[in-house]
Structures are given as C-alpha cells and as structure tokens.
Design a protein around this motif. Structure first.
Motif, short mmCIF file in Angstrom:
data_model
loop_
_atom_site.label_atom_id
_atom_site.label_comp_id
_atom_site.label_asym_id
_atom_site.label_seq_id
_atom_site.Cartn_x
_atom_site.Cartn_y
_atom_site.Cartn_z
N SER A 154 -25.30 23.58 6.80
CA SER A 154 -24.63 23.74 5.52
C SER A 154 -23.13 23.48 5.70
O SER A 154 -22.57 23.78 6.76
CB SER A 154 -24.83 25.17 5.00
N LEU A 155 -22.52 22.93 4.66
CA LEU A 155 -21.08 22.69 4.68
C LEU A 155 -20.40 23.66 3.72
O LEU A 155 -20.83 23.81 2.58
CB LEU A 155 -20.75 21.26 4.27
N ARG A 156 -19.38 24.30 4.21
CA ARG A 156 -18.57 25.20 3.38
C ARG A 156 -17.20 24.56 3.24
O ARG A 156 -16.63 24.07 4.22
CB ARG A 156 -18.44 26.56 4.03
N SER A 203 -21.90 28.66 -2.75
CA SER A 203 -23.33 28.42 -2.51
C SER A 203 -23.47 27.55 -1.26
O SER A 203 -22.53 26.88 -0.84
CB SER A 203 -23.98 27.73 -3.71
N ALA A 204 -24.67 27.59 -0.71
CA ALA A 204 -24.94 26.76 0.47
C ALA A 204 -25.02 25.29 0.04
O ALA A 204 -25.63 24.96 -0.97
CB ALA A 204 -26.24 27.19 1.11
N ASN A 205 -24.39 24.43 0.79
CA ASN A 205 -24.43 22.99 0.53
C ASN A 205 -25.13 22.33 1.71
O ASN A 205 -24.52 22.05 2.74
CB ASN A 205 -23.00 22.45 0.38
N SER A 206 -26.44 22.13 1.56
CA SER A 206 -27.27 21.59 2.63
C SER A 206 -26.81 20.20 3.03
O SER A 206 -26.46 19.37 2.18
CB SER A 206 -28.73 21.52 2.20
N ASP A 263 -24.73 25.98 11.37
CA ASP A 263 -26.17 25.93 11.58
C ASP A 263 -26.76 27.18 10.94
O ASP A 263 -26.41 28.30 11.30
CB ASP A 263 -26.46 25.90 13.09
N LEU A 264 -27.65 26.98 9.94
CA LEU A 264 -28.26 28.10 9.22
C LEU A 264 -29.72 28.34 9.62
O LEU A 264 -30.44 29.06 8.94
CB LEU A 264 -28.23 27.83 7.71
N THR A 319 -24.25 32.85 11.40
CA THR A 319 -24.21 31.39 11.35
C THR A 319 -23.44 30.86 12.55
O THR A 319 -22.43 31.44 12.96
CB THR A 319 -23.54 30.88 10.05
N ALA A 320 -23.94 29.78 13.09
CA ALA A 320 -23.31 29.18 14.26
C ALA A 320 -22.41 28.03 13.82
O ALA A 320 -22.88 27.09 13.15
CB ALA A 320 -24.38 28.68 15.23
#
Length: 181
Positions: A141-143, A159-162, A98-99, A106-107
């Motif tokens: 976001s997915l890492r 990079s952030a992947n929404s 959660d961003l 980040t949660a």
C-alpha cells in the motif's frame, strides 16, 4: 536500418537508369566491348549523406531514450486536496509498506520525500522502487502525506491505496488527501 536499405535501393535505381539512358556509342571501347558508366546526381548523393547522418543520430539517441527500467517499479499518480492551502517548502512524503501480515506492524519498504514548490492541487508524483525490494506474492500500500517544513502532518490519505507490483509500473491515479487533524 530500413532508411539505409531504401537509400541503397534508390541509388542503385538511379545508377541503372543513368546507364540505360546513356548513348550506346558512349559506352563503346576500342576493343568493341561496352563499359557501363554509373552516374549519380548530386542531389541523390547529398540525400545519402543526410540520411546517413540522420541514421547515426537516431542510433545514438536510441541508447539515450531507451533506458532500461526493467529492474525497478515506477509508482505514479497525483495527490489532490481541496480544503487546505499548502505552502511552498512543504514536503510530500510517499511511503510504500508491506501489508501482508495483518497481525504485525506494517513493514516499511521505501519512503521518498519531495519538496513542494507550488502548493496547488494536484501534485504529480513518481516513486521508483527496485524490484528486488518487492515480492509479487505480497500486498503493498502507498500512503501519501504532506508535512510542513518542520515535519508536522498537514494532510494525509485516509485509506489503503493498493499497489500492484507485478509489472514495471503502477498508476494509482488520484489520491485524495484529507486534513491530518
């Protein structure tokens, strides 16, 4: 259901045609009234049995094929990499965070680890998240990261992947991984 209705209509038509084709004298009774004899050919009867069995199989398989996924979000995509060799036994780690609050850490919402059997790119993934764990009003976001068997990071997204959590599925497409060095 429509197959059954079609079958019943075909049987009724066959019976009607058979009755019309019968000889008038054949239907006469001793009291002068006519009786109607329904004739159904064997092929139509066998077809009815086969269609009935198919309808029962369809009904049974419908329950299996239409699993209810309305209570979860399926995040799909693939990770790609070009500069590295990934050994079998490495781990693909998918982390949904959660961003929403930029001032806070980040949660973590959920994390899944997938063992890599074949180290060739691309590697497809599906991350299933219960809808109760996400809120459409927040940003996620997915890492993706690939680690060796001991947990050392080899490759990662940079990079952030929404992730859109407003439906039951989110396809992220290809996520390019770079060296974690």
């Amino acid at each position: 259901m429509s197959r059954i209705i079609s079958l019943l209509a075909a049987l009724a038509m066959t019976a009607s045609l058979a009755a019309c084709a019968s000889d008038d004298s054949e239907g006469a009774t001793s009291d002068g009234t006519e009786s109607v004899t329904t004739v159904v050919d064997d092929a139509a009867a066998e077809g009815a049995d086969a269609d009935s069995e198919m309808a029962e199989e369809d009904a049974a398989s419908d329950g299996e094929m239409t699993e209810d996924h309305s209570d979860s979000l399926a995040i799909t995509g693939e990770v790609t990499f070009t500069d590295a060799t990934v050994e079998a036994g490495s781990i693909l780690v998918l982390t949904l965070t959660d961003l929403t609050d930029a001032n806070a850490a980040t949660a973590l919402v959920t994390e899944e680890q997938i063992e890599i059997e074949d180290g060739t790119s691309p590697i497809p993934f599906t991350l299933s998240v219960p809808l109760a764990e996400v809120d459409p009003a927040l940003r996620y976001s997915l890492r993706a990261q690939i680690t060796d068997a001991s947990g050392a990071a080899l490759l990662t997204t940079n990079s952030a992947n929404s992730v859109d959590v407003t439906g039951n599925s989110a396809d992220l497409g290809s996520l390019a991984l770079v060296s974690a060095d």
